[in-house]
Enzyme design. Sequence first.
Site, short mmCIF file in Angstrom:
data_model
loop_
_atom_site.label_atom_id
_atom_site.label_comp_id
_atom_site.label_asym_id
_atom_site.label_seq_id
_atom_site.Cartn_x
_atom_site.Cartn_y
_atom_site.Cartn_z
N ILE A 14 0.83 -1.20 0.00
CA ILE A 14 0.00 0.00 0.00
C ILE A 14 0.87 1.26 0.00
O ILE A 14 0.61 2.22 -0.72
CB ILE A 14 -0.97 -0.01 1.21
CG1 ILE A 14 -1.79 -1.31 1.19
CG2 ILE A 14 -1.90 1.20 1.17
CD1 ILE A 14 -2.59 -1.57 2.45
N TYR A 142 -2.17 -8.74 16.18
CA TYR A 142 -2.06 -7.72 15.13
C TYR A 142 -3.06 -6.58 15.41
O TYR A 142 -2.69 -5.41 15.49
CB TYR A 142 -2.33 -8.35 13.76
CG TYR A 142 -2.53 -7.34 12.67
CD1 TYR A 142 -1.56 -6.39 12.38
CD2 TYR A 142 -3.72 -7.31 11.92
CE1 TYR A 142 -1.76 -5.44 11.40
CE2 TYR A 142 -3.92 -6.37 10.94
CZ TYR A 142 -2.95 -5.44 10.68
OH TYR A 142 -3.15 -4.49 9.71
N LYS A 146 -2.41 -2.51 16.76
CA LYS A 146 -2.90 -1.31 16.08
C LYS A 146 -3.80 -0.49 17.01
O LYS A 146 -3.78 0.74 16.99
CB LYS A 146 -3.65 -1.70 14.80
CG LYS A 146 -2.75 -2.32 13.73
CD LYS A 146 -1.91 -1.25 13.06
CE LYS A 146 -1.08 -1.80 11.92
NZ LYS A 146 -0.36 -0.76 11.18
#
Length: 336
Positions: A14, A142, A146
């Site tokens: 990305i 994960y 975040k």
Amino acid sequence: MSKNILVTGGAGYIGSNMARLLKRQGHNVVIYDNLGRGNADAAMDIPLIEGDISDRNTLAPALEKHNFDAVMHFAAFAYVGESVTAPDIYYRNNVCGTLNLIDTMREFNVNRLVFSSTCATYGEPKSLPITEATEQNPINPYGQSKLMVEQILKDYAQAYDFRSIALRYFNAAGSAEDGSLGERHDPETHLLPLILFEALRIQAGGDPKDTNLKVFGSDFDTRDGTCIRDYIHVNDLCSAHTAALERMIAVPDKGAEQFNLGVNKGYTVLEVIDACRKITGVDIQYNLVDRREGDPPELVADASQAMQKLKWTPSYPDIEQSLQHAWDWFSKHPPE
Ligand code: UDP
């Protein structure tokens, strides 16, 4: 007006698309990437500083030299399954690394950050589609890593006037429309590339019955028993980042904000495979296997906040376009 932007993880999937879009929009872009999981050639002609976000000795001179207006922070580990078996690297890189990045930013008076967050922060949502107000209760390290950063950003907004926008991506998909950049992970664990790799294998003469494709779990409480995800084209993710950058500059006093990025449409794993069959014309087969640890059954976005406040509209609301772009890319760049 042209801005100086640092893109961490800009050699990744990305991030590389983002860096290129910013450059095309006339911004001065520098990529910062340790090349652990990125590819130097994805930086194309954009200046690349090779370094780790945890390494102040590389980061500080970069920030000192370039007078950045903002940082877009993509550098992170992003495999749900790996995060369950190796949480240490997820917390060290995604949390400690980000903390080091933002503290070094503050030192050099760079106080705007667009942060790559994730729908994995929601865990197993109690209601769908997911809004920003949906309770965040991650079920894997994960998502947890975040969410921790989102909390840090809220506290930094309060204490230090640090402006940030966390973009909670649903499932990134597709490749650059012009075929110049695509998805390359090593190892590849994501569904879309793995389906398309299987199509390439069969196209090259492989027997469909010898499939490498595994469908993780067929006993979820969904319409066909497989997981539902909301797939968003990588170019749409990128256009939301520029909208976030503009908002941070135009509306400086909003502290830390969070927006969902998805298209409000969910596809099961089997529906994605079926769509890939149609795009590729290949009889893709799969094996049903056990669930992968850490996978919630259904994640579908309500992205209306991003549409309203960022004035953002996805150009590719249907998965077919993402799949077509990804297929064009992989057909020309098959895995080694
Ligand atoms: N998935 C699958 N087989 C694979 C890889 C993924 O069935 O080889 C499923 C996975 O369980 C999830 C969905 O596909 O439900 C999307 O997974 P991916 O790893 O692409 O993205 P994630 O949702 O983990 O970010």
